[in-house]
Design a protein around this motif. Structure first.
Motif, PDB file in Angstrom:
ATOM      1  N   ALA A  80     -64.445  28.318  23.790  1.00  0.00           N
ATOM      2  CA  ALA A  80     -64.866  29.468  23.108  1.00  0.00           C
ATOM      3  C   ALA A  80     -66.356  29.648  23.045  1.00  0.00           C
ATOM      4  CB  ALA A  80     -64.418  29.246  21.555  1.00  0.00           C
ATOM      5  N   VAL A  81     -67.243  28.444  23.241  1.00  0.00           N
ATOM      6  CA  VAL A  81     -68.526  28.784  23.172  1.00  0.00           C
ATOM      7  C   VAL A  81     -69.141  29.532  24.619  1.00  0.00           C
ATOM      8  CG1 VAL A  81     -70.777  27.525  23.292  1.00  0.00           C
ATOM      9  CG2 VAL A  81     -69.159  26.766  21.648  1.00  0.00           C
ATOM     10  N   LEU A  82     -68.609  28.860  25.465  1.00  0.00           N
ATOM     11  CA  LEU A  82     -68.625  29.337  27.039  1.00  0.00           C
ATOM     12  C   LEU A  82     -68.399  30.766  26.976  1.00  0.00           C
ATOM     13  CD1 LEU A  82     -69.568  28.715  29.844  1.00  0.00           C
ATOM     14  CD2 LEU A  82     -67.014  28.331  30.340  1.00  0.00           C
ATOM     15  N   ILE A  83     -67.241  31.215  26.644  1.00  0.00           N
ATOM     16  CA  ILE A  83     -67.018  32.868  26.491  1.00  0.00           C
ATOM     17  C   ILE A  83     -67.911  33.703  25.713  1.00  0.00           C
ATOM     18  CG2 ILE A  83     -65.195  34.392  26.145  1.00  0.00           C
ATOM     19  CD1 ILE A  83     -64.531  32.804  28.550  1.00  0.00           C
ATOM     20  N   LEU A  84     -68.286  33.181  24.447  1.00  0.00           N
ATOM     21  CA  LEU A  84     -68.872  33.715  23.603  1.00  0.00           C
ATOM     22  C   LEU A  84     -70.500  34.012  23.892  1.00  0.00           C
ATOM     23  CD1 LEU A  84     -67.060  32.765  20.261  1.00  0.00           C
ATOM     24  CD2 LEU A  84     -66.621  35.003  21.587  1.00  0.00           C
TER      25      LEU A  84
ATOM     26  N   LEU B 299     -71.440  40.398  15.335  1.00  0.00           N
ATOM     27  CA  LEU B 299     -69.861  40.195  15.555  1.00  0.00           C
ATOM     28  C   LEU B 299     -68.946  41.162  15.882  1.00  0.00           C
ATOM     29  CD1 LEU B 299     -67.888  38.017  14.365  1.00  0.00           C
ATOM     30  CD2 LEU B 299     -67.950  39.038  12.197  1.00  0.00           C
ATOM     31  N   PRO B 300     -69.412  42.453  15.728  1.00  0.00           N
ATOM     32  CA  PRO B 300     -68.497  43.630  16.503  1.00  0.00           C
ATOM     33  C   PRO B 300     -68.729  43.615  17.764  1.00  0.00           C
ATOM     34  CG  PRO B 300     -69.700  44.709  14.601  1.00  0.00           C
ATOM     35  CD  PRO B 300     -70.117  43.092  14.716  1.00  0.00           C
TER      36      PRO B 300
ATOM     37  N   PRO C 297     -64.695  39.403  23.321  1.00  0.00           N
ATOM     38  CA  PRO C 297     -64.644  38.105  23.840  1.00  0.00           C
ATOM     39  C   PRO C 297     -63.540  37.221  22.949  1.00  0.00           C
ATOM     40  CG  PRO C 297     -66.716  39.044  24.102  1.00  0.00           C
ATOM     41  CD  PRO C 297     -65.671  39.917  23.212  1.00  0.00           C
ATOM     42  N   ILE C 298     -63.877  37.460  21.498  1.00  0.00           N
ATOM     43  CA  ILE C 298     -63.065  36.547  20.701  1.00  0.00           C
ATOM     44  C   ILE C 298     -61.467  36.718  20.770  1.00  0.00           C
ATOM     45  CG2 ILE C 298     -62.265  36.574  17.901  1.00  0.00           C
ATOM     46  CD1 ILE C 298     -65.188  36.961  17.413  1.00  0.00           C
ATOM     47  N   ALA C 299     -60.911  38.056  20.979  1.00  0.00           N
ATOM     48  CA  ALA C 299     -59.829  38.421  21.321  1.00  0.00           C
ATOM     49  C   ALA C 299     -59.149  37.703  22.683  1.00  0.00           C
ATOM     50  CB  ALA C 299     -59.401  39.862  21.484  1.00  0.00           C
ATOM     51  N   VAL C 300     -60.037  37.631  23.686  1.00  0.00           N
ATOM     52  CA  VAL C 300     -59.745  36.725  24.754  1.00  0.00           C
ATOM     53  C   VAL C 300     -59.405  35.523  24.549  1.00  0.00           C
ATOM     54  CG1 VAL C 300     -60.862  36.257  27.118  1.00  0.00           C
ATOM     55  CG2 VAL C 300     -60.929  38.807  26.511  1.00  0.00           C
ATOM     56  N   VAL C 301     -60.456  35.051  23.872  1.00  0.00           N
ATOM     57  CA  VAL C 301     -60.318  33.345  23.543  1.00  0.00           C
ATOM     58  C   VAL C 301     -59.222  32.959  22.847  1.00  0.00           C
ATOM     59  CG1 VAL C 301     -61.255  31.648  22.039  1.00  0.00           C
ATOM     60  CG2 VAL C 301     -62.912  33.134  23.426  1.00  0.00           C
ATOM     61  N   ILE C 302     -58.680  33.792  21.643  1.00  0.00           N
ATOM     62  CA  ILE C 302     -57.431  33.694  21.078  1.00  0.00           C
ATOM     63  C   ILE C 302     -56.148  33.663  22.038  1.00  0.00           C
ATOM     64  CG2 ILE C 302     -56.024  34.676  19.248  1.00  0.00           C
ATOM     65  CD1 ILE C 302     -58.263  35.480  17.769  1.00  0.00           C
ATOM     66  N   MET C 303     -56.204  34.674  22.828  1.00  0.00           N
ATOM     67  CA  MET C 303     -55.171  34.972  23.729  1.00  0.00           C
ATOM     68  C   MET C 303     -54.908  33.526  24.760  1.00  0.00           C
ATOM     69  SD  MET C 303     -54.071  37.775  26.458  1.00  0.00           S
ATOM     70  CE  MET C 303     -55.395  37.617  27.458  1.00  0.00           C
TER      71      MET C 303
ATOM     72  N   MET D 178     -52.011  42.793  20.116  1.00  0.00           N
ATOM     73  CA  MET D 178     -52.973  42.996  19.088  1.00  0.00           C
ATOM     74  C   MET D 178     -54.314  43.058  20.000  1.00  0.00           C
ATOM     75  SD  MET D 178     -51.902  39.637  16.755  1.00  0.00           S
ATOM     76  CE  MET D 178     -53.593  39.541  16.132  1.00  0.00           C
ATOM     77  N   ILE D 179     -54.509  42.481  21.067  1.00  0.00           N
ATOM     78  CA  ILE D 179     -55.705  42.665  21.748  1.00  0.00           C
ATOM     79  C   ILE D 179     -55.736  44.123  22.474  1.00  0.00           C
ATOM     80  CG2 ILE D 179     -56.786  41.716  23.960  1.00  0.00           C
ATOM     81  CD1 ILE D 179     -55.733  38.928  23.171  1.00  0.00           C
ATOM     82  N   GLY D 180     -54.607  44.370  22.892  1.00  0.00           N
ATOM     83  CA  GLY D 180     -54.782  45.894  23.459  1.00  0.00           C
ATOM     84  C   GLY D 180     -55.141  46.884  22.422  1.00  0.00           C
TER      85      GLY D 180
END
Length: 280
Positions: A158-162, A193-194, A199-205, A271-273
């Protein structure tokens, strides 16, 4: 030109799936190799009514949600902290990402024998230093210990992506907000945050897909116990196939796990879409 590779991929996927479906419909126990009669949906019924299924499904859900919450929150906070220039930032970034490249078995052994061990572990020494009684994590809080180990492995992802996403944040927008009197919390809440929503959605998926099949950490540390306290669906299927030698029931469990994973993936994609569409 790509048809041979596509055909090979289909065969690679279709043959194991077909064999799994076949084994799930017959009575196939390695202890009784000659008894392979057709039983229909009996294996599915016995797997769903097994006492370990409810516990395994709950543990899987709790493990996924807990690790997602910890990794996303910690990932966002760490990514924001290391985005500010300071001496040695490059070395800190490398150290933050490095746990992600450690094999799960090695990571689990390190946590089990060096960090969480109730006698010789680092945390036990800290507890004794402050006059407290060390905690036997894998006996008293086994699932929490697994969550801690898995979170430590996935926070770096998550750190890497964000952290990469933070590089594209418009600094002029933040400077303008500061000139307008916005403080660090307001800048983080309304700008940073917005910007990190996608990226947060990608991390979650991506994390959800892998967390549904966590196995090595459980096998190495608790073996699914005590009882079913750390048994997830992946470990339950393993125990049915290689501990109880019931390949038929394990195959049925594998198909059920595939259905659950596909439902989760479908919901995440929707959700991500929606998130990406709203942001666009």
């Amino acid at each position: 030109m790509v048809s041979p590779s596509v055909l090979a991929l289909l065969v690679w996927m279709a043959v194991p799936l077909a064999m799994t479906i076949y084994f799930s419909l017959i009575r196939y126990n390695l202890l009784y190799p000659g008894d392979n009669e057709f039983v229909g949906l009996e294996n599915f019924y016995y797997f769903l009514t097994d006492e370990g299924f409810v516990a395994g499904a709950f543990n899987t859900l709790w493990l996924v949600l807990s690790v997602l919450a910890i990794s996303v929150v910690a990932g966002v906070l760490i990514a924001v902290l290391v985005d500010t220039p300071f001496f040695g930032r490059g070395i800190v970034r490398v150290m933050l990402i490095s746990p992600f490249f450690i094999m799960p078995t090695v990571s689990a052994l390190v946590w089990k024998n060096l960090l969480l061990h109730p006698v010789s572990g680092v945390l036990a020494a800290v507890w004794r230093f402050f006059g407290a009684t060390p905690i036997d994590w894998f006996t008293d809080y086994p699932l929490q210990a697994i969550i801690l180990i898995v979170s430590w492995q996935w926070i770096p992802f998550a750190v890497l992506i964000l952290m990469t996403a933070m590089q594209s944040l418009d600094q002029e927008q933040k400077d303008a907000a500061r000139l307008d009197g916005a403080g660090p919390i307001a800048i983080f809440w309304h700008i940073t945050l917005p910007h990190l929503a996608r990226p947060i959605a990608v991390v979650i998926m991506i994390e959800t897909i892998f967390l549904l099949s966590i196995f090595a950490e459980i096998f190495t540390t608790t073996g699914g116990g005590p009882g079913y306290e750390t048994t997830n669906l992946a470990f339950l299927i393993y125990s049915q196939a290689l501990l109880q030698f019931d390949v038929g029931m394990a195959s049925a469990g594998g198909l059920i796990a595939v259905v659950i994973a596909n439902i989760a993936a479908f919901m995440l994609v929707r959700m991500i879409g929606k998130n990406l569409t709203d942001k666009a």
